[in-house]
Design an enzyme around this catalytic site. Structure first.
Site, PDB file in Angstrom:
ATOM      1  N   ARG A 401     119.793 -44.284 -16.324  1.00 15.03           N
ATOM      2  CA  ARG A 401     118.442 -44.877 -16.396  1.00 15.03           C
ATOM      3  C   ARG A 401     118.293 -45.975 -15.344  1.00 15.03           C
ATOM      4  NH1 ARG A 401     114.837 -48.741 -18.406  1.00 15.03           N
ATOM      5  NH2 ARG A 401     112.890 -47.849 -19.202  1.00 15.03           N
ATOM      6  N   CYS A 402     119.386 -46.737 -15.130  1.00 11.21           N
ATOM      7  CA  CYS A 402     119.345 -47.807 -14.127  1.00 11.21           C
ATOM      8  C   CYS A 402     119.105 -47.234 -12.739  1.00 11.21           C
ATOM      9  CB  CYS A 402     120.677 -48.534 -14.070  1.00 11.21           C
ATOM     10  SG  CYS A 402     121.313 -49.125 -15.605  1.00 11.21           S
ATOM     11  N   MET A 403     119.666 -46.030 -12.481  1.00 10.95           N
ATOM     12  CA  MET A 403     119.642 -45.488 -11.114  1.00 10.95           C
ATOM     13  C   MET A 403     118.369 -44.712 -10.824  1.00 10.95           C
ATOM     14  SD  MET A 403     123.503 -44.140 -10.378  1.00 10.95           S
ATOM     15  CE  MET A 403     123.480 -42.874 -11.654  1.00 10.95           C
TER      16      MET A 403
END
Ligand SMILES: NC(=[NH2+])NCCC[C@H](N)C(=O)O
EC number: 3.5.3.6
Length: 412
Positions: A401-403
């Site tokens: 999700r961060c990427m």
């Protein structure tokens, strides 16, 4: 119908367009001395990190998503107009502390010699102090802590976490004033892409821009549905930013958002954003790290809704599941615990982003393969799991999700 520039009304709608950044030299321009300041817990092996990121990107494409890369979009913008390129470089140098003087002039001239593509790559990678000759007459550069820094312009190793410098919501986005200096330049690229790139210029709402002095990061900003947000009060996002954003969304006639659930989480590096401990994976299913609740299972939560005369009403809650049922009008829901809630596995897998799932369609997620206990539990709860390789990428303390920054999700 034309594809929307930005349209994100949930965390779970089928992912159609997503913004990425492939790791570059910047992830190896970290040293043991700069690792903490640059928000990394180890120094990735670039070749493998790139292979892993390519595998992640291909997984998204294989499942129907168009992948855009922020550096490509920035090159499109900066290459087409010298005035825009000049303004960008001047702003970038000013924000780095080189507004005027010999170092500014030397850096500006050095960057002028690069093609736009090479200049963008160089800015992400960082510029070393000894990369070019110039007579430095700045005490600031020649003495003290800054003189010990091998870089005149720091590398941006966190740039592959495209979730954080901005957050898509509705037909717009927040362009974020990020907490630490190490990441602040990232959202300048976003600002220029959204303001000048033909795909976005004049087509997106900026709900909050990066020129505020209070901090907010996209890992804290979750779009629960077309009118409800959950935002973490965290190491990276302040309650003042949340209040300011809520007031803007509530008063702006182009926004459909009328509810913001502010969720206070522990303020620490391991749990720097709400999405490291809580994500939405289906209409009524969520991942959650049990360590964010107290022994009674309670937390500090506020439901924010429009009040009279532009004010914001607050309703205090302590139970996350009950609050989600209330604001999402769910009779039941399923909270899937990181690492099955085991006292050893849960913190281990949370540390490696076992709760940081990227949902690509309702009940279908992308996760890091290393979090095998959490992945198995997701499958036992009926979630379709696409595992991606993660040994080097996870050293940056971010997951799928961060990427990723969704730019378009199908409505649910
Ligand atoms: N949305 C997220 N959880 N992003 C993780 C970002 C990790 C990055 N090293 C930082 O500290 O900022």
């Amino acid at each position: 119908m034309k594809d929307p520039a930005i349209k994100v009304n949930s965390e779970i709608g089928k992912l159609k367009t997503v913004l990425l950044k492939r790791p570059g030299e910047e992830v190896e321009n970290i040293t043991p001395d700069t690792m903490e300041r640059l928000l990394f817990d180890d120094i990735p092996f670039l070749e493998i990190a790139q292979k892993e990121h390519d595998f992640f990107a291909q997984t998204l494409r294989d499942n129907g998503a168009e992948t855009l890369y922020i550096d490509d979009l920035a090159v499109d913008v900066l290459d087409k107009d010298n005035a825009i390129r000049h303004k960008f470089v001047e702003t970038y140098l000013d924000e780095a502390g080189y507004g005027l003087g010999t170092t500014h002039d030397a850096l500006y001239e050095y960057l002028q010699d690069f093609s736009t593509r090479d200049m963008v790559t160089k800015l992400y990678a960082g510029i070393r102090r000894n990369e070019f000759d110039f007579s430095n007459d700045s005490l600031h550069d020649l003495a003290g802590r800054d003189a010990a820094n091998p870089f005149l312009l720091d590398p941006l190793p966190n740039a592959y976490f495209t979730r954080d410098p901005q957050a898509s919501m509705g037909h717009g986005l927040t362009i974020n004033h990020m907490t630490f200096k190490a990441r602040r330049p990232e959202s300048l690229f976003t600002e220029y892409v959204m303001q000048y790139h033909p795909r976005f210029a004049g087509k997106v709402n900026v709900w909050r821009d990066r020129n505020h002095d209070t901090r907010i990061e996209g890992g804290d900003e979750l779009i629960l549905n077309d009118h409800v947000l959950a935002i973490g009060v965290s190491e990276r996002t302040s309650s003042k930013s949340i209040e300011g954003l809520a007031k803007e969304l509530f008063k702006n006639s182009e926004s459909n958002f009328d509810t913001v659930v502010a969720v206070e989480i522990p303020h620490n590096h391991a749990m720097m954003h709400l999405d490291t401990v809580f994500t939405m994976v289906n209409y009524d299913q969520f991942t959650v790290f049990p360590g964010i609740m107290n022994d009674e299972g309670h937390m500090n939560i506020f439901i924010m809704t429009p009040g009279a005369n532009g004010t914001v009403k607050l309703a205090h809650r302590t139970d996350l599941a009950a609050t989600l049922k209330e604001v999402l009008h769910l009779s039941e829901l399923d909270m899937i615990m990181t690492g099955s809630g085991d006292e050893i596995v849960a913190p281990r897998e949370q540390w490696n982003d076992g709760s940081n799932t990227l949902t690509i369609a309702p009940g279908e997620v992308v996760t890091y393969n290393r979090n095998y206990v959490s992945n198995e539990l997701l499958r036992r709860h009926g979630i379709r799991v696409h595992e991606v390789i993660s040994s080097e990428l996870s050293r940056g303390r971010g997951g799928p999700r961060c990427m990723s920054q969704p730019l378009w999700r199908e409505d649910i």
